[in-house]
Scaffold this motif. Sequence first.
Motif, PDB file in Angstrom:
ATOM      1  N   ALA A  51      -6.882  14.031  28.182  1.00 55.95           N
ATOM      2  CA  ALA A  51      -6.202  15.032  27.369  1.00 55.95           C
ATOM      3  C   ALA A  51      -7.223  15.790  26.524  1.00 55.95           C
ATOM      4  O   ALA A  51      -7.952  15.215  25.738  1.00 55.95           O
ATOM      5  N   GLY A  52      -7.305  17.096  26.701  1.00 58.15           N
ATOM      6  CA  GLY A  52      -8.214  17.935  25.924  1.00 58.15           C
ATOM      7  C   GLY A  52      -9.666  17.841  26.345  1.00 58.15           C
ATOM      8  O   GLY A  52     -10.542  18.331  25.635  1.00 58.15           O
ATOM      9  N   ALA A  53      -9.964  17.236  27.484  1.00 56.48           N
ATOM     10  CA  ALA A  53     -11.354  17.050  27.895  1.00 56.48           C
ATOM     11  C   ALA A  53     -12.029  18.388  28.187  1.00 56.48           C
ATOM     12  O   ALA A  53     -13.178  18.605  27.798  1.00 56.48           O
ATOM     13  N   ALA A  54     -11.339  19.292  28.870  1.00 59.06           N
ATOM     14  CA  ALA A  54     -11.938  20.592  29.193  1.00 59.06           C
ATOM     15  C   ALA A  54     -12.184  21.402  27.917  1.00 59.06           C
ATOM     16  O   ALA A  54     -13.244  22.016  27.754  1.00 59.06           O
ATOM     17  N   HIS A  55     -11.230  21.390  27.017  1.00 63.07           N
ATOM     18  CA  HIS A  55     -11.378  22.119  25.750  1.00 63.07           C
ATOM     19  C   HIS A  55     -12.550  21.567  24.950  1.00 63.07           C
ATOM     20  O   HIS A  55     -13.387  22.314  24.443  1.00 63.07           O
ATOM     21  N   ASP A  56     -12.613  20.251  24.836  1.00 65.27           N
ATOM     22  CA  ASP A  56     -13.702  19.626  24.086  1.00 65.27           C
ATOM     23  C   ASP A  56     -15.049  19.869  24.758  1.00 65.27           C
ATOM     24  O   ASP A  56     -16.054  20.059  24.080  1.00 65.27           O
ATOM     25  N   ALA A  57     -15.079  19.864  26.079  1.00 67.14           N
ATOM     26  CA  ALA A  57     -16.343  20.074  26.795  1.00 67.14           C
ATOM     27  C   ALA A  57     -16.894  21.469  26.536  1.00 67.14           C
ATOM     28  O   ALA A  57     -18.097  21.636  26.313  1.00 67.14           O
ATOM     29  N   VAL A  58     -16.038  22.471  26.535  1.00 66.01           N
ATOM     30  CA  VAL A  58     -16.495  23.843  26.314  1.00 66.01           C
ATOM     31  C   VAL A  58     -17.056  23.995  24.910  1.00 66.01           C
ATOM     32  O   VAL A  58     -18.180  24.490  24.726  1.00 66.01           O
ATOM     33  N   PHE A  59     -16.327  23.561  23.914  1.00 67.59           N
ATOM     34  CA  PHE A  59     -16.769  23.775  22.541  1.00 67.59           C
ATOM     35  C   PHE A  59     -17.909  22.841  22.150  1.00 67.59           C
ATOM     36  O   PHE A  59     -18.785  23.223  21.365  1.00 67.59           O
ATOM     37  N   ASN A  60     -17.944  21.633  22.692  1.00 67.90           N
ATOM     38  CA  ASN A  60     -19.059  20.728  22.412  1.00 67.90           C
ATOM     39  C   ASN A  60     -20.334  21.260  23.048  1.00 67.90           C
ATOM     40  O   ASN A  60     -21.409  21.209  22.442  1.00 67.90           O
ATOM     41  N   THR A  61     -20.233  21.798  24.266  1.00 66.16           N
ATOM     42  CA  THR A  61     -21.403  22.374  24.922  1.00 66.16           C
ATOM     43  C   THR A  61     -21.903  23.587  24.151  1.00 66.16           C
ATOM     44  O   THR A  61     -23.114  23.749  23.962  1.00 66.16           O
ATOM     45  N   ALA A  62     -21.004  24.448  23.706  1.00 62.04           N
ATOM     46  CA  ALA A  62     -21.408  25.626  22.932  1.00 62.04           C
ATOM     47  C   ALA A  62     -22.095  25.210  21.632  1.00 62.04           C
ATOM     48  O   ALA A  62     -23.113  25.800  21.241  1.00 62.04           O
ATOM     49  N   ARG A  63     -21.578  24.205  20.970  1.00 55.27           N
ATOM     50  CA  ARG A  63     -22.193  23.739  19.721  1.00 55.27           C
ATOM     51  C   ARG A  63     -23.582  23.178  19.969  1.00 55.27           C
ATOM     52  O   ARG A  63     -24.527  23.479  19.229  1.00 55.27           O
ATOM     53  N   ARG A  64     -23.739  22.379  21.019  1.00 52.31           N
ATOM     54  CA  ARG A  64     -25.035  21.761  21.296  1.00 52.31           C
ATOM     55  C   ARG A  64     -26.065  22.792  21.752  1.00 52.31           C
ATOM     56  O   ARG A  64     -27.231  22.722  21.359  1.00 52.31           O
ATOM     57  N   VAL A  65     -25.652  23.751  22.573  1.00 53.12           N
ATOM     58  CA  VAL A  65     -26.576  24.801  23.009  1.00 53.12           C
ATOM     59  C   VAL A  65     -26.971  25.659  21.816  1.00 53.12           C
ATOM     60  O   VAL A  65     -28.143  26.029  21.664  1.00 53.12           O
ATOM     61  N   GLY A  66     -26.011  25.973  20.969  1.00 51.09           N
ATOM     62  CA  GLY A  66     -26.312  26.789  19.791  1.00 51.09           C
ATOM     63  C   GLY A  66     -27.296  26.122  18.848  1.00 51.09           C
ATOM     64  O   GLY A  66     -28.113  26.800  18.209  1.00 51.09           O
ATOM     65  N   SER A  67     -27.248  24.812  18.764  1.00 54.65           N
ATOM     66  CA  SER A  67     -28.169  24.126  17.864  1.00 54.65           C
ATOM     67  C   SER A  67     -29.569  24.003  18.444  1.00 54.65           C
ATOM     68  O   SER A  67     -30.530  23.783  17.712  1.00 54.65           O
ATOM     69  N   GLN A  68     -29.735  24.147  19.772  1.00 56.01           N
ATOM     70  CA  GLN A  68     -31.042  23.976  20.408  1.00 56.01           C
ATOM     71  C   GLN A  68     -31.649  25.277  20.919  1.00 56.01           C
ATOM     72  O   GLN A  68     -32.785  25.271  21.399  1.00 56.01           O
ATOM     73  N   ILE A  69     -30.939  26.391  20.821  1.00 48.91           N
ATOM     74  CA  ILE A  69     -31.385  27.637  21.444  1.00 48.91           C
ATOM     75  C   ILE A  69     -32.701  28.147  20.850  1.00 48.91           C
ATOM     76  O   ILE A  69     -33.531  28.702  21.570  1.00 48.91           O
ATOM     77  N   LEU A  70     -32.923  27.931  19.547  1.00 47.39           N
ATOM     78  CA  LEU A  70     -34.161  28.424  18.940  1.00 47.39           C
ATOM     79  C   LEU A  70     -35.376  27.596  19.341  1.00 47.39           C
ATOM     80  O   LEU A  70     -36.510  28.033  19.156  1.00 47.39           O
ATOM     81  N   TYR A  71     -35.159  26.405  19.889  1.00 46.26           N
ATOM     82  CA  TYR A  71     -36.271  25.599  20.388  1.00 46.26           C
ATOM     83  C   TYR A  71     -36.583  25.920  21.854  1.00 46.26           C
ATOM     84  O   TYR A  71     -37.700  25.736  22.305  1.00 46.26           O
ATOM     85  N   ILE A  72     -35.591  26.380  22.603  1.00 48.68           N
ATOM     86  CA  ILE A  72     -35.732  26.585  24.039  1.00 48.68           C
ATOM     87  C   ILE A  72     -36.061  28.031  24.387  1.00 48.68           C
ATOM     88  O   ILE A  72     -36.897  28.304  25.250  1.00 48.68           O
ATOM     89  N   ALA A  73     -35.407  28.993  23.743  1.00 55.78           N
ATOM     90  CA  ALA A  73     -35.534  30.397  24.134  1.00 55.78           C
ATOM     91  C   ALA A  73     -36.944  30.968  23.952  1.00 55.78           C
ATOM     92  O   ALA A  73     -37.432  31.651  24.864  1.00 55.78           O
ATOM     93  N   PRO A  74     -37.647  30.785  22.829  1.00 55.47           N
ATOM     94  CA  PRO A  74     -38.963  31.428  22.689  1.00 55.47           C
ATOM     95  C   PRO A  74     -39.978  31.043  23.768  1.00 55.47           C
ATOM     96  O   PRO A  74     -40.650  31.939  24.302  1.00 55.47           O
ATOM     97  N   PRO A  75     -40.115  29.780  24.166  1.00 54.27           N
ATOM     98  CA  PRO A  75     -41.057  29.496  25.253  1.00 54.27           C
ATOM     99  C   PRO A  75     -40.656  30.156  26.575  1.00 54.27           C
ATOM    100  O   PRO A  75     -41.515  30.628  27.319  1.00 54.27           O
ATOM    101  N   PHE A  76     -39.359  30.198  26.863  1.00 57.57           N
ATOM    102  CA  PHE A  76     -38.924  30.829  28.102  1.00 57.57           C
ATOM    103  C   PHE A  76     -39.158  32.336  28.064  1.00 57.57           C
ATOM    104  O   PHE A  76     -39.569  32.926  29.065  1.00 57.57           O
TER     105      PHE A  76
END
Length: 107
Positions: A51-76
Amino acid sequence: MRPTQIMMGGGGDVPLGKFNKYLGGWGALGGMKQKRIVTYGISPNRQNPFAGAAHDAVFNTARRVGSQILYIAPPFIGAYLLMDWATHRNEYLNSKAGRAEFGDSEE
């Protein structure tokens, strides 16, 4: 006078421990059975484990990517710009104009 089983901590015809104390049933060694504890349960076939797995997966993934984007994007981005410059430089050096400009020197 010998104390009764109730005064020693409960139990009926059960073995007593080392110090003449009731040890309790299996899984509750060392004390009396607990009272007034209510537990509730639901049958496994009535549960919805996803129950709610797809909803949680989308928003949890967005939160985790948002917190790591400044570490990953500049080298790429830096690697992309470096490869783009190297590709254009290679194409220029192997072109007619590049050979005419740098044909006599080794780089």
